[in-house]
Design a protein around this motif. Structure first.
Motif, PDB file in Angstrom:
ATOM      1  N   ASN A 215       0.835  -1.068   0.151  1.00  0.00           N
ATOM      2  CA  ASN A 215       0.134   0.006   0.085  1.00  0.00           C
ATOM      3  C   ASN A 215       0.980   1.355  -0.029  1.00  0.00           C
ATOM      4  N   ILE A 216       0.923   2.125  -1.098  1.00  0.00           N
ATOM      5  CA  ILE A 216       1.594   3.042  -1.314  1.00  0.00           C
ATOM      6  C   ILE A 216       1.632   4.157  -0.190  1.00  0.00           C
ATOM      7  N   LEU A 217       0.266   4.635   0.216  1.00  0.00           N
ATOM      8  CA  LEU A 217       0.224   5.496   1.231  1.00  0.00           C
ATOM      9  C   LEU A 217       1.052   4.738   2.896  1.00  0.00           C
ATOM     10  N   TYR A 218       0.504   3.676   2.976  1.00  0.00           N
ATOM     11  CA  TYR A 218       0.983   3.069   4.144  1.00  0.00           C
ATOM     12  C   TYR A 218       2.484   3.304   4.279  1.00  0.00           C
ATOM     13  N   ARG A 219       3.282   2.775   2.951  1.00  0.00           N
ATOM     14  CA  ARG A 219       4.694   3.095   2.942  1.00  0.00           C
ATOM     15  C   ARG A 219       5.183   4.342   3.275  1.00  0.00           C
ATOM     16  N   GLU A 220       4.607   5.488   2.580  1.00  0.00           N
ATOM     17  CA  GLU A 220       5.164   6.651   2.586  1.00  0.00           C
ATOM     18  C   GLU A 220       4.700   7.248   4.071  1.00  0.00           C
ATOM     19  N   LYS A 221       3.390   6.857   4.744  1.00  0.00           N
ATOM     20  CA  LYS A 221       3.520   7.208   6.213  1.00  0.00           C
ATOM     21  C   LYS A 221       4.528   6.709   7.030  1.00  0.00           C
ATOM     22  N   HIS A 222       4.812   5.422   6.887  1.00  0.00           N
ATOM     23  CA  HIS A 222       5.683   4.715   7.794  1.00  0.00           C
ATOM     24  C   HIS A 222       7.288   5.122   7.520  1.00  0.00           C
ATOM     25  N   TYR A 223       7.635   5.708   6.377  1.00  0.00           N
ATOM     26  CA  TYR A 223       8.744   6.280   5.861  1.00  0.00           C
ATOM     27  C   TYR A 223       8.906   7.413   6.781  1.00  0.00           C
ATOM     28  N   ASP A 224       7.863   8.030   6.874  1.00  0.00           N
ATOM     29  CA  ASP A 224       7.926   9.250   7.710  1.00  0.00           C
ATOM     30  C   ASP A 224       7.972   9.186   9.208  1.00  0.00           C
ATOM     31  N   ILE A 225       7.216   8.009   9.596  1.00  0.00           N
ATOM     32  CA  ILE A 225       7.467   7.800  11.151  1.00  0.00           C
ATOM     33  C   ILE A 225       9.072   7.305  11.283  1.00  0.00           C
ATOM     34  N   LEU A 226       9.699   6.882  10.475  1.00  0.00           N
ATOM     35  CA  LEU A 226      11.038   6.417  10.573  1.00  0.00           C
ATOM     36  C   LEU A 226      11.809   7.641  10.696  1.00  0.00           C
ATOM     37  N   ARG A 227      11.605   8.828   9.870  1.00  0.00           N
ATOM     38  CA  ARG A 227      12.149   9.977   9.856  1.00  0.00           C
ATOM     39  C   ARG A 227      12.009  10.593  11.153  1.00  0.00           C
ATOM     40  N   TRP A 228      10.638  10.785  11.728  1.00  0.00           N
ATOM     41  CA  TRP A 228      10.235  11.515  12.853  1.00  0.00           C
ATOM     42  C   TRP A 228      10.952  10.763  14.126  1.00  0.00           C
ATOM     43  N   LYS A 229      11.251   9.515  14.062  1.00  0.00           N
ATOM     44  CA  LYS A 229      11.848   8.916  15.123  1.00  0.00           C
ATOM     45  C   LYS A 229      13.238   9.314  15.078  1.00  0.00           C
ATOM     46  N   TRP A 230      13.953   9.245  13.998  1.00  0.00           N
ATOM     47  CA  TRP A 230      15.441   9.611  13.911  1.00  0.00           C
ATOM     48  C   TRP A 230      15.728  11.113  14.540  1.00  0.00           C
ATOM     49  N   ILE A 231      14.655  12.142  14.205  1.00  0.00           N
ATOM     50  CA  ILE A 231      14.769  13.609  14.738  1.00  0.00           C
ATOM     51  C   ILE A 231      14.720  13.473  16.262  1.00  0.00           C
ATOM     52  N   ASP A 232      13.625  12.757  16.865  1.00  0.00           N
ATOM     53  CA  ASP A 232      13.415  12.617  18.359  1.00  0.00           C
ATOM     54  C   ASP A 232      14.793  12.086  18.975  1.00  0.00           C
ATOM     55  N   LEU A 246      15.438  23.123  13.778  1.00  0.00           N
ATOM     56  CA  LEU A 246      15.297  22.303  12.594  1.00  0.00           C
ATOM     57  C   LEU A 246      14.615  21.020  12.798  1.00  0.00           C
ATOM     58  N   GLY A 247      14.660  20.300  13.802  1.00  0.00           N
ATOM     59  CA  GLY A 247      13.961  19.010  13.918  1.00  0.00           C
ATOM     60  C   GLY A 247      12.432  19.358  13.873  1.00  0.00           C
ATOM     61  N   PHE A 248      12.053  20.514  14.619  1.00  0.00           N
ATOM     62  CA  PHE A 248      10.622  20.897  14.697  1.00  0.00           C
ATOM     63  C   PHE A 248      10.067  21.237  13.402  1.00  0.00           C
ATOM     64  N   ASP A 249      10.612  21.679  12.628  1.00  0.00           N
ATOM     65  CA  ASP A 249      10.279  22.283  11.262  1.00  0.00           C
ATOM     66  C   ASP A 249      10.118  21.052  10.620  1.00  0.00           C
ATOM     67  N   ALA A 250      10.939  20.097  10.561  1.00  0.00           N
ATOM     68  CA  ALA A 250      11.043  18.985   9.733  1.00  0.00           C
ATOM     69  C   ALA A 250       9.921  18.197   9.930  1.00  0.00           C
ATOM     70  N   GLN A 251       9.561  17.946  11.278  1.00  0.00           N
ATOM     71  CA  GLN A 251       8.298  17.426  11.860  1.00  0.00           C
ATOM     72  C   GLN A 251       6.994  17.897  11.605  1.00  0.00           C
ATOM     73  N   LEU A 252       7.158  19.308  11.693  1.00  0.00           N
ATOM     74  CA  LEU A 252       5.623  20.061  11.448  1.00  0.00           C
ATOM     75  C   LEU A 252       5.498  20.033   9.960  1.00  0.00           C
ATOM     76  N   ARG A 253       6.332  19.903   8.947  1.00  0.00           N
ATOM     77  CA  ARG A 253       6.091  19.792   7.632  1.00  0.00           C
ATOM     78  C   ARG A 253       5.372  18.360   7.392  1.00  0.00           C
ATOM     79  N   MET A 254       6.149  17.295   7.947  1.00  0.00           N
ATOM     80  CA  MET A 254       5.529  16.025   7.834  1.00  0.00           C
ATOM     81  C   MET A 254       4.166  15.760   8.187  1.00  0.00           C
TER      82      MET A 254
END
Length: 295
Positions: A215-232, A246-254
């Motif tokens: 599922n493309i949307l599923y994949r895209e969402k969870h790639y962003d979860i991976l990115r979000w966790k990296w920032i945290d 910078l981290g807040f800005d990246a997460q806000l845009r996601m």
């Protein structure tokens, strides 16, 4: 030594990728940040958004409607004005870049001006790769800890996704890998299921698990979860410096992207797995380096 933005950072709300509302828009945040941080740190915020802006601009040039990366009307208008300016420069290369377009780095003006010097637009994927490679090369050279490691992390993610997807669809993906190094070489030359990376490469393992979901949307969402966790993880010991902003800005845009994409449909599916996935993700050693706040 990093400048400490105690007042500005203290006023930032706590956001999570499960949120259904934005505290303010990314543009409003950028405007507010410009009033509170130094000129050099504000430039870092602009570079952080550069790959996103480059892709939006490219989609406008090629008249592509990217559902996963929607562009607002005001930005479309600005990109179209820039596009007309590029055409003028293609006919008159000595024409200086207009002031309002100097928010983009020089390499972008050069590549896109040359694009319009050709008789017809080259294939979209060819220019996309050229622009992304130049963008990551530019951003990975940043002396700022967050920008440098963030873009290296995202470049590795992008390359792994390209390789897995290319192999799954029997496409020659090698020309579209970005940059150089051991990871790129293995993705390009090793033909085992794990590209010779092994189970010790936790980034590859995490992305592979996500890709298994058809599922493309599923994949895209969870790639962003991976990115979000990296920032945290990266900002665990950063409190009031530019890295936190910078981290807040990246997460806000996601968050902004997903609120636009999934107001109702599919939201339940995503929310049911978010907590489990966030807790289960782990990272390769090279991405576990913390940028300690300088007092």
């Amino acid at each position: 030594m990093h400048t400490q933005y105690y007042y500005f950072v203290t006023g930032l709300p706590v956001i999570t990728i499960e949120d259904s509302k934005l505290p303010f828009s990314p543009d409003e945040f950028l405007q507010d940040a410009q009033e509170h941080i130094t000129t050099s740190d504000f430039q870092l915020l602009r570079w952080l958004r550069l790959p996103e802006k480059v892709m939006e601009l490219l989609n406008v040039i090629y008249n592509k409607n990217d559902m996963l990366h929607p562009v607002d009307e005001e930005s479309i208008k600005f990109y179209n004005e820039y596009k007309e300016h590029l055409k003028e420069r293609a006919g008159e290369p000595t024409l200086p870049v207009r002031k309002e377009f100097k928010i983009f780095p020089d390499f972008l003006h050069k590549i896109l001006t040359e694009l319009y010097m050709e008789e017809e637009l080259p294939p979209y994927q060819k220019i996309k790769h050229k622009l992304l490679e130049a963008t990551y090369e530019f951003c990975c050279k940043s002396t700022d800890d967050f920008l440098n490691q963030w873009f290296n992390f995202n470049r590795d993610m992008q390359n792994i996704i390209i390789a897995i997807n290319g192999r799954a669809h029997n496409i020659d993906y090698v020309p579209y890998l970005i940059g150089e190094g051991d990871l790129v070489e293995k993705l390009a030359k090793v033909h085992t299921m794990d590209f010779g990376l092994g189970k010790d490469n936790e980034l590859f393992e995490n992305i592979s698990r996500i890709y298994e979901q058809n599922n493309i949307l599923y994949r895209e969402k969870h790639y962003d979860i991976l990115r979000w966790k990296w920032i945290d993880d990266f900002n665990f010991f950063n409190y009031f410096n530019i890295e936190r902003i910078l981290g807040f800005d990246a997460q806000l845009r996601m968050l902004n992207r997903w609120i636009k994409l999934e107001p109702v449909k599919g939201k339940e599916v995503f929310e049911s797995t978010i907590d489990t996935l966030i807790k289960s993700f782990s990272f390769p050693e090279q991405f576990k380096v913390k940028s300690i706040s300088k007092k």
